[in-house]
Design an enzyme around this catalytic site. Structure first.
Site, short mmCIF file in Angstrom:
data_model
loop_
_atom_site.label_atom_id
_atom_site.label_comp_id
_atom_site.label_asym_id
_atom_site.label_seq_id
_atom_site.Cartn_x
_atom_site.Cartn_y
_atom_site.Cartn_z
CB CYS A 138 36.97 43.21 21.58
SG CYS A 138 37.99 44.46 21.65
CB CYS A 141 37.08 45.88 24.34
SG CYS A 141 37.05 46.10 22.46
CG ASP A 142 35.90 43.07 26.96
OD1 ASP A 142 35.54 44.50 27.17
OD2 ASP A 142 35.18 42.36 26.28
#
Ligand SMILES: Cc1cc2nc3c(=O)[nH]c(=O)nc-3n(C[C@H](O)[C@H](O)[C@H](O)COP(=O)(O)OP(=O)(O)OC[C@H]3O[C@@H](n4cnc5c(N)ncnc54)[C@H](O)[C@@H]3O)c2cc1C
Length: 414
Positions: A138, A141-142
């Site tokens: 993701c 997200c990261d």
């Protein structure tokens, strides 16, 4: 095991992505008592993407923003939302049972399954141990963790390209590992053009990752060229994997629900009905052609309307056919069949002659195809005689003698 609710819900929805939340909105608007169970954050996969440009009317928005709007709309309409992980289901009875990992049990008369999907893994050495330590599924997200670092992206579909482009905002360089020979990609042409124009992106064609290496954090990947078989090691700080998704249907494996060979739920594309009465599927977990927010929302809307219709039919059936103490004459008819209209009239007249012994129930075949299937009715007119909820006789031919047929039954049921 605790039992939080005594009376069953009208509708329980499993999974709070765009499909589940749309189903909840439609469910609540149809005045169904609706519970939405989500195990993580509401919004599902859609909440993990930074750029959404194809939700009609919104222009350009972000996944988290759009999903926050879905959620507040859902809450505003009075849907009950709970955060629990559904671990098992018993869907076969009239009342469906949903069990969560916490040990709670929830009951409903209809269920919509919209558990979505999760990223497919590569299955190579080093991927598992380094997950969360440089291996990610993701970018939204990261990406932040990789600011000014070098990463590789595996995949060449729309998601991979979109995420690679997003990563260029943070990373020093992004290397895309593409399984296909030079020039061939699965992503749409518009995304490919944006990719080719971005000078932070390097493309490695006809190659796969054989191994991810690192001592506590990702340090390098071993690449294999599929044309030559040559192995090369390339230093990198991160590996982002976007090679498709797997449906979150593990908890449904023993439920009797029809799943395809990859675990996707098989449902009717017009009504979202599954092979189990009162159970519907929506969104990415369903076997379908296009998996997008708009199609997930569409599935959710259809599933909720179909669930409402199912509940209304069941209520009608229970009230008019199965539960009355007197014998019930159920006439399957259709406005398009003159003979069935005649039989409706005869049923009233012959019943009057029989002293009104029978309760008459009219069932429109084309509006109630599910009920017709359930009782094996293939044509109109068909007349079923019910006693204490059971079919005890049927007539689907020779209606000229209808009154005589009914008189004979009168003696039997008296
Ligand atoms: C990186 C990325 C970018 C994307 N970009 C776009 C885009 O720009 N435009 C677009 O239209 N689509 C996009 N998509 C696709 C879109 O996000 C999905 O098609 C959509 O989210 C599917 O919705 P869904 O509700 O079916 O499933 P999901 O979004 O997967 O939601 C399912 C929900 O169910 C929950 N759940 C699962 N199992 C259980 C359980 N046992 N108990 C309780 N809850 C459970 C999950 O936690 C999840 O929240 C993108 C997808 C990804 C991954």
């Amino acid at each position: 095991m605790t039992t939080p609710m005594a009376a069953p819900y009208d509708l329980i929805i499993v999974g709070g992505g765009p499909a589940g939340m749309t189903a909840a909105i439609y469910g609540a608007r149809a005045k169904m008592r609706t519970l939405l169970i989500e195990k993580a954050r509401h919004g599902g996969q859609a909440a993990t993407t930074e750029e959404v440009e194809n939700w009609p009317g919104a222009g350009k928005t972000t996944g988290p923003e759009l999903m926050a709007q879905f959620r507040s709309h859902t809450e505003h309409l009075g849907v009950e939302l709970i955060k629990e992980d559904v671990a098992g289901v018993d869907l076969t009875g009239e009342v469906k049972v949903i069990e969560t990992r916490k040990g709670n049990r929830y009951e409903a008369r209809a269920v919509i399954l919209s558990p979505g999907a999760h990223p497919r893994t590569l299955g190579v050495k080093g991927e598992g141990p380094l997950r969360g330590k440089g291996v990610s599924y993701c970018a939204t997200c990261d990406a932040d963790f990789f600011t000014a670092l070098d990463v590789v992206v595996v995949g060449n579909g729309d998601a991979a390209v979109e995420e690679a482009l997003y990563l260029t905002r943070f990373c020093n360089s992004v290397t895309l590992i593409i399984i296909h020979p030079f020039g061939t990609m699965d992503a749409n042409k518009a995304s490919q053009e944006r990719l080719f124009q971005n000078d932070k992106i390097r493309l490695v064609w006809h190659s796969v990752i054989e191994e991810i290496k690192g001592d506590g954090l990702v340090e390098s990947v071993v690449l294999k060229n599929l044309g030559t078989g040559e192995l090369t090691e390339m230093e990198t700080n991160g590996v982002f994997i976007f090679i498709g998704t797997v449906p979150n249907t593990e908890f449904l494996k023993e439920s009797g629900l029809a799943l395809d060979e990859r675990g996707y739920i098989i449902a009717d594309s017009e009504t979202m009905a599954t092979n189990i009465d009162g159970v519907f599927a929506a969104g990415d977990a369903r076997r379908k052609w296009l998996r997008q927010i708009v199609t997930a929302a569409s599935d959710g809307a259809i599933a909720a309307c179909a669930a409402e219709k199912y509940l209304a039919e069941e209520e009608h059936l229970r009230h008019e056919v199965l539960e009355p103490s007197e014998p019930v004459l159920a006439v399957f008819w259709s406005p398009a069949s003159q003979q069935s209209l005649d039989v409706l009239q005869w049923a009233e007249q012959c019943n009057a002659q029989a002293g009104g012994l029978f309760k008459l129930a009219r069932i429109d075949l084309y509006k109630s195809t599910r009920l017709a299937e359930r009782f094996g009715v293939e044509q109109v007119p068909t007349v079923l005689l019910f006693r204490n909820g059971q079919v005890v006789d049927r007539l689907d031919a020779n209606f000229d003698d209808f009154c005589h047929w009914l008189t004979e039954r009168t003696q039997a049921v008296r």
